[in-house]
Write a protein that holds these residues in place. Sequence first.
Motif, PDB file in Angstrom:
ATOM      1  N   GLU A  54      32.737  23.013  11.415  1.00 31.35           N
ATOM      2  CA  GLU A  54      31.479  22.234  10.690  1.00 31.35           C
ATOM      3  C   GLU A  54      31.979  21.005   9.787  1.00 31.35           C
ATOM      4  O   GLU A  54      31.512  19.895   9.568  1.00 31.35           O
ATOM      5  CB  GLU A  54      30.482  23.117   9.960  1.00 31.35           C
ATOM      6  CG  GLU A  54      29.719  23.922  11.074  1.00 31.35           C
ATOM      7  CD  GLU A  54      28.924  25.223  10.230  1.00 31.35           C
ATOM      8  OE1 GLU A  54      28.244  25.694  11.149  1.00 31.35           O
ATOM      9  OE2 GLU A  54      29.324  25.570   9.224  1.00 31.35           O
ATOM     10  N   HIS A  55      33.052  21.526   9.169  1.00 32.00           N
ATOM     11  CA  HIS A  55      33.857  20.521   8.165  1.00 32.00           C
ATOM     12  C   HIS A  55      34.372  19.336   8.742  1.00 32.00           C
ATOM     13  O   HIS A  55      34.530  18.205   8.559  1.00 32.00           O
ATOM     14  CB  HIS A  55      34.940  21.251   7.327  1.00 32.00           C
ATOM     15  CG  HIS A  55      34.534  21.772   5.924  1.00 32.00           C
ATOM     16  ND1 HIS A  55      35.194  21.794   5.000  1.00 32.00           N
ATOM     17  CD2 HIS A  55      33.183  22.588   5.813  1.00 32.00           C
ATOM     18  CE1 HIS A  55      34.362  22.503   3.904  1.00 32.00           C
ATOM     19  NE2 HIS A  55      33.213  22.912   4.399  1.00 32.00           N
ATOM     20  N   HIS A  56      34.981  19.858  10.000  1.00 34.98           N
ATOM     21  CA  HIS A  56      35.621  18.799  11.003  1.00 34.98           C
ATOM     22  C   HIS A  56      34.514  17.704  11.583  1.00 34.98           C
ATOM     23  O   HIS A  56      34.807  16.535  11.339  1.00 34.98           O
ATOM     24  CB  HIS A  56      36.192  19.569  12.226  1.00 34.98           C
ATOM     25  CG  HIS A  56      36.793  18.490  13.144  1.00 34.98           C
ATOM     26  ND1 HIS A  56      37.795  17.614  12.921  1.00 34.98           N
ATOM     27  CD2 HIS A  56      36.080  18.111  14.518  1.00 34.98           C
ATOM     28  CE1 HIS A  56      38.023  17.097  14.248  1.00 34.98           C
ATOM     29  NE2 HIS A  56      36.857  17.178  14.968  1.00 34.98           N
ATOM     30  N   SER A  92      23.472  18.590   9.533  1.00 35.06           N
ATOM     31  CA  SER A  92      24.772  19.260   9.889  1.00 35.06           C
ATOM     32  C   SER A  92      25.177  20.027   8.504  1.00 35.06           C
ATOM     33  O   SER A  92      25.503  21.201   8.401  1.00 35.06           O
ATOM     34  CB  SER A  92      25.779  18.623  10.487  1.00 35.06           C
ATOM     35  OG  SER A  92      27.119  19.401  10.371  1.00 35.06           O
ATOM     36  N   VAL A  93      25.205  19.325   7.489  1.00 32.24           N
ATOM     37  CA  VAL A  93      25.455  19.827   5.995  1.00 32.24           C
ATOM     38  C   VAL A  93      24.542  20.933   5.780  1.00 32.24           C
ATOM     39  O   VAL A  93      24.980  22.064   5.271  1.00 32.24           O
ATOM     40  CB  VAL A  93      25.733  18.524   5.110  1.00 32.24           C
ATOM     41  CG1 VAL A  93      25.771  19.073   3.625  1.00 32.24           C
ATOM     42  CG2 VAL A  93      26.863  17.866   5.458  1.00 32.24           C
ATOM     43  N   LYS A  94      23.121  20.759   5.793  1.00 34.44           N
ATOM     44  CA  LYS A  94      22.270  21.689   5.540  1.00 34.44           C
ATOM     45  C   LYS A  94      22.384  23.034   6.259  1.00 34.44           C
ATOM     46  O   LYS A  94      22.456  24.051   5.598  1.00 34.44           O
ATOM     47  CB  LYS A  94      20.699  20.992   5.743  1.00 34.44           C
ATOM     48  CG  LYS A  94      20.611  19.947   4.565  1.00 34.44           C
ATOM     49  CD  LYS A  94      19.191  19.450   4.748  1.00 34.44           C
ATOM     50  CE  LYS A  94      19.196  17.853   4.409  1.00 34.44           C
ATOM     51  NZ  LYS A  94      17.700  17.702   4.920  1.00 34.44           N
ATOM     52  N   HIS A  95      22.716  22.829   7.355  1.00 34.79           N
ATOM     53  CA  HIS A  95      22.949  24.125   8.255  1.00 34.79           C
ATOM     54  C   HIS A  95      24.145  24.697   7.709  1.00 34.79           C
ATOM     55  O   HIS A  95      24.099  26.052   7.403  1.00 34.79           O
ATOM     56  CB  HIS A  95      23.238  23.734   9.881  1.00 34.79           C
ATOM     57  CG  HIS A  95      23.634  24.650  10.562  1.00 34.79           C
ATOM     58  ND1 HIS A  95      22.851  25.745  10.994  1.00 34.79           N
ATOM     59  CD2 HIS A  95      24.970  25.000  11.017  1.00 34.79           C
ATOM     60  CE1 HIS A  95      23.745  26.651  11.823  1.00 34.79           C
ATOM     61  NE2 HIS A  95      24.808  26.175  11.677  1.00 34.79           N
ATOM     62  N   HIS A  96      25.127  23.962   7.560  1.00 28.99           N
ATOM     63  CA  HIS A  96      26.630  24.629   6.955  1.00 28.99           C
ATOM     64  C   HIS A  96      26.193  25.287   5.575  1.00 28.99           C
ATOM     65  O   HIS A  96      26.721  26.440   5.360  1.00 28.99           O
ATOM     66  CB  HIS A  96      27.458  23.364   6.890  1.00 28.99           C
ATOM     67  CG  HIS A  96      28.586  23.796   6.165  1.00 28.99           C
ATOM     68  ND1 HIS A  96      29.674  24.798   6.871  1.00 28.99           N
ATOM     69  CD2 HIS A  96      29.339  23.847   4.952  1.00 28.99           C
ATOM     70  CE1 HIS A  96      30.632  24.859   5.959  1.00 28.99           C
ATOM     71  NE2 HIS A  96      30.588  24.389   4.870  1.00 28.99           N
ATOM     72  N   ILE A  97      25.505  24.496   4.637  1.00 27.59           N
ATOM     73  CA  ILE A  97      25.161  25.164   3.269  1.00 27.59           C
ATOM     74  C   ILE A  97      24.452  26.507   3.607  1.00 27.59           C
ATOM     75  O   ILE A  97      24.550  27.567   2.998  1.00 27.59           O
ATOM     76  CB  ILE A  97      24.426  24.216   2.640  1.00 27.59           C
ATOM     77  CG1 ILE A  97      25.323  23.080   2.054  1.00 27.59           C
ATOM     78  CG2 ILE A  97      23.818  25.128   1.504  1.00 27.59           C
ATOM     79  CD1 ILE A  97      24.622  21.984   1.489  1.00 27.59           C
ATOM     80  N   LYS A  98      23.463  26.631   4.517  1.00 28.90           N
ATOM     81  CA  LYS A  98      22.623  27.639   4.695  1.00 28.90           C
ATOM     82  C   LYS A  98      23.720  29.107   5.032  1.00 28.90           C
ATOM     83  O   LYS A  98      23.398  29.995   4.674  1.00 28.90           O
ATOM     84  CB  LYS A  98      21.692  27.577   5.928  1.00 28.90           C
ATOM     85  CG  LYS A  98      20.783  28.656   6.063  1.00 28.90           C
ATOM     86  CD  LYS A  98      19.460  28.269   6.973  1.00 28.90           C
ATOM     87  CE  LYS A  98      18.505  29.406   7.055  1.00 28.90           C
ATOM     88  NZ  LYS A  98      18.197  30.056   8.059  1.00 28.90           N
ATOM     89  N   GLU A  99      24.503  28.632   6.016  1.00 27.63           N
ATOM     90  CA  GLU A  99      25.429  29.692   6.584  1.00 27.63           C
ATOM     91  C   GLU A  99      26.338  30.224   5.442  1.00 27.63           C
ATOM     92  O   GLU A  99      26.696  31.438   5.265  1.00 27.63           O
ATOM     93  CB  GLU A  99      26.310  29.527   7.729  1.00 27.63           C
ATOM     94  CG  GLU A  99      25.140  29.168   9.170  1.00 27.63           C
ATOM     95  CD  GLU A  99      26.352  28.897  10.088  1.00 27.63           C
ATOM     96  OE1 GLU A  99      27.506  28.492  10.184  1.00 27.63           O
ATOM     97  OE2 GLU A  99      25.827  29.123  11.398  1.00 27.63           O
ATOM     98  N   GLU A 100      26.924  29.159   4.666  1.00 25.58           N
ATOM     99  CA  GLU A 100      27.599  29.820   3.644  1.00 25.58           C
ATOM    100  C   GLU A 100      26.986  30.440   2.499  1.00 25.58           C
ATOM    101  O   GLU A 100      27.507  31.671   1.997  1.00 25.58           O
ATOM    102  CB  GLU A 100      28.329  28.388   2.801  1.00 25.58           C
ATOM    103  CG  GLU A 100      29.454  27.762   3.306  1.00 25.58           C
ATOM    104  CD  GLU A 100      30.213  26.762   2.446  1.00 25.58           C
ATOM    105  OE1 GLU A 100      31.212  26.300   2.677  1.00 25.58           O
ATOM    106  OE2 GLU A 100      29.481  26.190   1.530  1.00 25.58           O
TER     107      GLU A 100
END
Length: 164
Positions: free
Chosen positions: A84-86, A115-123
């Motif tokens: 996701e960072h990539h 994409s970032v909001k999805h990533h934040i939720k998973e973290e």
Amino acid sequence: MTRDSKGALAETTDILDMLKEDHKRVTTLFEQFEQTDDADEREEIIKTALHELEVHAELEEKLIYPAFREHVQEEDLMDEALEEHHVAHVLIKELKGARGKQQRRFAKFTVLGESVKHHIKEEEESMFPEVEDADVDWEALSEQVTKKRAQLESRRGGSARSRR
């Protein structure tokens, strides 16, 4: 959560709270972007958000994720976070170099936000709870992150937070 000899919460809270604060800041920027139609304001939001995301991603990739990896049961979770960072890095690079149609640029930033909001939720829902009570050297990690953040902020022209 562990406490030190003075009864203060351990560095765990500092690191996770710092990451959550970063998350709130970028989420707010994406919301501000969506709420305005002013092109100049949108460009300033993009510039600030990209700076925030670059600093945050580098801290996670170089210091935080390596410290977390051995304590996260699901290796896929860490691998997905890096991928996701990539994707974020690709979009950031394109946004930094983007010239041309402003609407396409704004659309790309919106996709980055999703994409970032999805990533934040998973973290916050999966990764952070798993590492919260892990045997990480939180104090050393906190010192490294604080030092690295200061270096990144000075290298990139100061904190985006201080420009607001």
